[in-house]
Design a protein around this motif. Structure first.
Motif, PDB file in Angstrom:
ATOM      1  N   LEU A 151       0.654  -1.148   0.011  1.00  0.00           N
ATOM      2  CA  LEU A 151      -0.120   0.046  -0.135  1.00  0.00           C
ATOM      3  C   LEU A 151       0.915   1.265   0.100  1.00  0.00           C
ATOM      4  CD1 LEU A 151      -2.938  -0.941   2.541  1.00  0.00           C
ATOM      5  CD2 LEU A 151      -2.891  -1.145   0.093  1.00  0.00           C
ATOM      6  N   ILE A 152       1.942   1.279   0.531  1.00  0.00           N
ATOM      7  CA  ILE A 152       3.002   2.346   0.706  1.00  0.00           C
ATOM      8  C   ILE A 152       3.513   2.750  -0.631  1.00  0.00           C
ATOM      9  CG2 ILE A 152       5.202   3.173   1.601  1.00  0.00           C
ATOM     10  CD1 ILE A 152       4.729   1.818   4.176  1.00  0.00           C
ATOM     11  N   ILE A 153       3.803   1.504  -1.385  1.00  0.00           N
ATOM     12  CA  ILE A 153       4.437   1.792  -2.619  1.00  0.00           C
ATOM     13  C   ILE A 153       3.341   2.330  -3.577  1.00  0.00           C
ATOM     14  CG2 ILE A 153       5.331   0.579  -4.452  1.00  0.00           C
ATOM     15  CD1 ILE A 153       6.783  -1.296  -2.793  1.00  0.00           C
ATOM     16  N   LEU A 154       2.052   1.817  -3.450  1.00  0.00           N
ATOM     17  CA  LEU A 154       1.125   2.334  -4.489  1.00  0.00           C
ATOM     18  C   LEU A 154       0.345   3.874  -4.251  1.00  0.00           C
ATOM     19  CD1 LEU A 154      -0.658   1.669  -6.949  1.00  0.00           C
ATOM     20  CD2 LEU A 154      -2.371   0.267  -5.339  1.00  0.00           C
ATOM     21  N   PHE A 155       0.090   4.014  -3.050  1.00  0.00           N
ATOM     22  CA  PHE A 155      -0.604   5.024  -2.590  1.00  0.00           C
ATOM     23  C   PHE A 155       0.026   6.149  -2.183  1.00  0.00           C
ATOM     24  CE2 PHE A 155      -3.816   1.367  -2.336  1.00  0.00           C
ATOM     25  CZ  PHE A 155      -4.939   1.975  -3.182  1.00  0.00           C
ATOM     26  N   SER A 156       1.291   5.909  -1.553  1.00  0.00           N
ATOM     27  CA  SER A 156       2.271   6.752  -1.093  1.00  0.00           C
ATOM     28  C   SER A 156       3.292   7.244  -2.077  1.00  0.00           C
ATOM     29  CB  SER A 156       2.875   6.615   0.291  1.00  0.00           C
ATOM     30  OG  SER A 156       1.706   6.149   1.401  1.00  0.00           O
ATOM     31  N   ILE A 157       4.112   6.240  -2.385  1.00  0.00           N
ATOM     32  CA  ILE A 157       5.326   6.652  -3.201  1.00  0.00           C
ATOM     33  C   ILE A 157       4.657   6.933  -4.817  1.00  0.00           C
ATOM     34  CG2 ILE A 157       7.359   5.654  -4.424  1.00  0.00           C
ATOM     35  CD1 ILE A 157       7.772   4.129  -1.711  1.00  0.00           C
ATOM     36  N   LYS A 158       3.865   6.017  -5.333  1.00  0.00           N
ATOM     37  CA  LYS A 158       3.522   6.102  -6.764  1.00  0.00           C
ATOM     38  C   LYS A 158       2.491   7.498  -7.017  1.00  0.00           C
ATOM     39  CE  LYS A 158       5.953   2.593  -8.576  1.00  0.00           C
ATOM     40  NZ  LYS A 158       7.017   2.966  -9.496  1.00  0.00           N
ATOM     41  N   LEU A 159       1.411   7.327  -6.104  1.00  0.00           N
ATOM     42  CA  LEU A 159       0.401   8.195  -6.309  1.00  0.00           C
ATOM     43  C   LEU A 159       0.566   9.491  -5.416  1.00  0.00           C
ATOM     44  CD1 LEU A 159      -2.772   5.605  -6.511  1.00  0.00           C
ATOM     45  CD2 LEU A 159      -1.361   6.676  -8.434  1.00  0.00           C
ATOM     46  N   GLY A 160       1.190   9.369  -4.225  1.00  0.00           N
ATOM     47  CA  GLY A 160       1.285  10.412  -3.282  1.00  0.00           C
ATOM     48  C   GLY A 160       0.350  11.019  -2.720  1.00  0.00           C
ATOM     49  N   TRP A 161      -0.951   9.995  -2.446  1.00  0.00           N
ATOM     50  CA  TRP A 161      -2.053  10.276  -1.847  1.00  0.00           C
ATOM     51  C   TRP A 161      -1.910  10.394  -0.218  1.00  0.00           C
ATOM     52  CZ3 TRP A 161      -6.243   6.871  -4.613  1.00  0.00           C
ATOM     53  CH2 TRP A 161      -6.257   7.207  -6.128  1.00  0.00           C
ATOM     54  N   PHE A 162      -1.176   9.601   0.371  1.00  0.00           N
ATOM     55  CA  PHE A 162      -1.098   9.533   1.646  1.00  0.00           C
ATOM     56  C   PHE A 162       0.311   9.536   2.222  1.00  0.00           C
ATOM     57  CE2 PHE A 162      -4.843   7.239   0.586  1.00  0.00           C
ATOM     58  CZ  PHE A 162      -5.750   7.742   1.104  1.00  0.00           C
ATOM     59  N   PRO A 163       0.666  10.004   3.495  1.00  0.00           N
ATOM     60  CA  PRO A 163       2.016  10.016   4.031  1.00  0.00           C
ATOM     61  C   PRO A 163       2.625   8.517   4.064  1.00  0.00           C
ATOM     62  CG  PRO A 163       0.595  11.254   5.254  1.00  0.00           C
ATOM     63  CD  PRO A 163      -0.286  10.587   4.466  1.00  0.00           C
ATOM     64  N   VAL A 164       3.834   8.569   3.867  1.00  0.00           N
ATOM     65  CA  VAL A 164       4.581   7.166   3.973  1.00  0.00           C
ATOM     66  C   VAL A 164       4.652   6.680   5.423  1.00  0.00           C
ATOM     67  CG1 VAL A 164       6.694   5.950   3.522  1.00  0.00           C
ATOM     68  CG2 VAL A 164       5.931   7.826   1.838  1.00  0.00           C
ATOM     69  N   SER A 165       4.675   7.453   6.165  1.00  0.00           N
ATOM     70  CA  SER A 165       4.780   6.878   7.635  1.00  0.00           C
ATOM     71  C   SER A 165       4.594   8.064   8.735  1.00  0.00           C
ATOM     72  CB  SER A 165       6.303   6.077   7.884  1.00  0.00           C
ATOM     73  OG  SER A 165       7.274   7.152   7.811  1.00  0.00           O
ATOM     74  N   GLY A 166       4.416   7.649  10.036  1.00  0.00           N
ATOM     75  CA  GLY A 166       4.398   8.717  11.066  1.00  0.00           C
ATOM     76  C   GLY A 166       3.002   8.858  11.255  1.00  0.00           C
ATOM     77  N   ASN A 167       2.677   9.968  11.907  1.00  0.00           N
ATOM     78  CA  ASN A 167       1.340  10.429  12.230  1.00  0.00           C
ATOM     79  C   ASN A 167       1.443  11.850  11.987  1.00  0.00           C
ATOM     80  OD1 ASN A 167      -1.336  10.870  13.201  1.00  0.00           O
ATOM     81  ND2 ASN A 167      -0.990  10.632  15.407  1.00  0.00           N
ATOM     82  N   GLU A 168       1.151  12.218  10.618  1.00  0.00           N
ATOM     83  CA  GLU A 168       1.346  13.595  10.180  1.00  0.00           C
ATOM     84  C   GLU A 168      -0.001  14.227   9.818  1.00  0.00           C
ATOM     85  OE1 GLU A 168       3.908  13.553   6.990  1.00  0.00           O
ATOM     86  OE2 GLU A 168       5.648  12.594   8.177  1.00  0.00           O
ATOM     87  N   GLY A 169      -1.185  13.788  10.231  1.00  0.00           N
ATOM     88  CA  GLY A 169      -2.479  14.514  10.054  1.00  0.00           C
ATOM     89  C   GLY A 169      -3.326  13.052   9.851  1.00  0.00           C
ATOM     90  N   ALA A 170      -4.661  13.606   9.359  1.00  0.00           N
ATOM     91  CA  ALA A 170      -5.826  12.630   9.507  1.00  0.00           C
ATOM     92  C   ALA A 170      -5.613  11.490   8.334  1.00  0.00           C
ATOM     93  CB  ALA A 170      -7.000  13.314   8.692  1.00  0.00           C
ATOM     94  N   GLY A 171      -4.649  11.975   7.062  1.00  0.00           N
ATOM     95  CA  GLY A 171      -4.527  10.981   6.140  1.00  0.00           C
ATOM     96  C   GLY A 171      -3.485   9.922   6.535  1.00  0.00           C
ATOM     97  N   SER A 172      -2.532  10.223   7.704  1.00  0.00           N
ATOM     98  CA  SER A 172      -1.417   9.105   7.966  1.00  0.00           C
ATOM     99  C   SER A 172      -2.118   7.747   8.442  1.00  0.00           C
ATOM    100  CB  SER A 172      -0.699   9.658   9.146  1.00  0.00           C
ATOM    101  OG  SER A 172      -0.065  10.992   8.545  1.00  0.00           O
ATOM    102  N   ILE A 173      -3.717   7.905   9.019  1.00  0.00           N
ATOM    103  CA  ILE A 173      -4.201   6.668   9.647  1.00  0.00           C
ATOM    104  C   ILE A 173      -4.621   6.096   8.509  1.00  0.00           C
ATOM    105  CG2 ILE A 173      -6.422   7.594  10.166  1.00  0.00           C
ATOM    106  CD1 ILE A 173      -6.247   6.454  12.863  1.00  0.00           C
ATOM    107  N   VAL A 174      -4.921   6.310   7.494  1.00  0.00           N
ATOM    108  CA  VAL A 174      -5.925   5.516   6.356  1.00  0.00           C
ATOM    109  C   VAL A 174      -5.121   4.208   5.984  1.00  0.00           C
ATOM    110  CG1 VAL A 174      -6.458   5.603   4.155  1.00  0.00           C
ATOM    111  CG2 VAL A 174      -6.874   7.723   5.295  1.00  0.00           C
ATOM    112  N   LEU A 175      -3.836   4.379   5.690  1.00  0.00           N
ATOM    113  CA  LEU A 175      -3.274   3.082   5.095  1.00  0.00           C
ATOM    114  C   LEU A 175      -2.837   2.047   6.281  1.00  0.00           C
ATOM    115  CD1 LEU A 175      -0.667   4.397   2.478  1.00  0.00           C
ATOM    116  CD2 LEU A 175      -3.093   3.632   2.244  1.00  0.00           C
ATOM    117  N   PRO A 176      -2.625   2.603   7.355  1.00  0.00           N
ATOM    118  CA  PRO A 176      -2.307   1.683   8.693  1.00  0.00           C
ATOM    119  C   PRO A 176      -3.723   0.911   8.991  1.00  0.00           C
ATOM    120  CG  PRO A 176      -1.151   3.677   9.235  1.00  0.00           C
ATOM    121  CD  PRO A 176      -1.706   3.848   7.785  1.00  0.00           C
ATOM    122  N   ALA A 177      -5.018   1.836   8.905  1.00  0.00           N
ATOM    123  CA  ALA A 177      -6.117   1.072   9.223  1.00  0.00           C
ATOM    124  C   ALA A 177      -6.422   0.207   8.227  1.00  0.00           C
ATOM    125  CB  ALA A 177      -7.239   2.435   9.227  1.00  0.00           C
TER     126      ALA A 177
END
Length: 308
Positions: A151-177
């Motif tokens: 999910l990190i590779i697809l939505f964070s690195i490729k598409l840039g929709w969500f942060p890669v890691s950490g807790n940097e806002g509401a979007g940070s919880i989407v991929l871990p959830a």
């Protein structure tokens, strides 16, 4: 009901005692010296011995174990070797993040599982049913440590929709959830399908259909309401599992929760913090199970009668 609750509470004591005993001896069996981790291997022997005495690590292991149990019984788990703060204080700073992640994962699981399970039951033995159950099987089979990086590779690195890691806002919880909730969604969808299928074959459903009620009303208002009891039971039992299962997910996404805290404590040989983290997770798990059992006993009196 009071007697039932007392019986369940008494069962918590040996459970937590067993967990405390296992984690104490296992953490001391792990190779590595916390003193060398803190001072380095090149530190003077006198400095090492002085720090070991200050931390109480020079005492016999049974004495350390007795002191640990005595402190735990009074709510005192000692001071963290690494943070130099009370263990409960360190855990209290990280626990809310894990709770938020677990709640978000449960919401994701329910949003996926309930519609999928109901659809599979309504379309029983069709291509939709088979595809849904195949998807749930894949969801159960995918480990968090594989799905998370994907999910990190697809939505964070490729598409840039969500942060890669950490807790940097509401979007940070989407991929871990999503990562944490996928396996639970797969299991709940199968449970929902099975429970709804059982209710759809009941006599009252036949009567409702004979009255000319729309199929949507029959399924959602009548069948689903009765089918949710076992699903709710499983959901309650899995809340505790989410807290413990979040460890791997938090490590993958560098989520600042109790899971990453536990891994860090193991790496630094922070004995009091490891013991505190594991006991917190164990206590959360058994407490949630207790609340689920009590709620179930309130709904079904046969549970209380069986325990008396």
């Amino acid at each position: 009901m009071a007697r039932y609750i007392r019986q369940r509470l008494l069962l918590l004591v040996p459970t937590l005692l067993g967990v405390a005993t296992l984690v104490f001896f296992f953490i001391h069996m792990i190779p590595g010296d916390p003193v060398e981790v803190m001072l380095g291997e090149l530190a003077q022997d006198a400095d090492k011995e002085q720090l070991r005495a200050n931390l109480g690590l020079d005492r016999p292991l049974p004495t350390q174990y007795a002191d640990f149990l005595a402190g735990a019984a009074t709510g005192n788990l000692g001071e963290s070797f690494f943070y130099h703060k009370d263990v409960f204080e360190v855990i209290a700073e990280r626990l809310p993040a894990t709770v938020r992640l677990s709640i978000a994962a449960m919401i994701v699981a329910l949003l996926i599982a309930l519609p999928a399970g109901i659809l599979a039951a309504v379309k029983h033995n069709t291509a939709v049913d088979h595809a849904t159950m195949l998807g749930s099987l894949v969801g159960v089979a995918m480990p968090n440590f594989w799905l998370g990086p994907l999910l990190i590779i697809l939505f964070s690195i490729k598409l840039g929709w969500f942060p890669v890691s950490g807790n940097e806002g509401a979007g940070s919880i989407v991929l871990p959830a999503i990562t944490l909730g996928t396996a639970l969604a797969a299991m709940l969808s199968r449970m929902t399908r099975s429970s709804v299928l059982e209710e759809l074959s009941a006599d009252y459903i036949v009567t409702a259909r004979a009255k000319g009620l729309p199929e949507r009303v029959v399924v959602l208002k009548h069948a689903l309401r009765n089918a949710l009891m076992p699903v709710i039971t499983i959901v309650g039992l899995q809340v505790g599992a989410l807290l413990s299962g979040a460890i791997i997910t938090e490590a993958v996404f560098a989520w600042p929760g109790i899971g990453t805290l536990l891994i860090q404590a193991i790496q630094t040989r922070d004995y009091p913090l490891v013991q505190g983290c594991v006991l917190t997770i164990a206590f959360s798990y058994v407490l949630v199970n207790l609340v689920t059992d009590v709620c179930y006993a309130l709904v079904d009196p046969r549970v209380r009668l069986g325990a008396s």
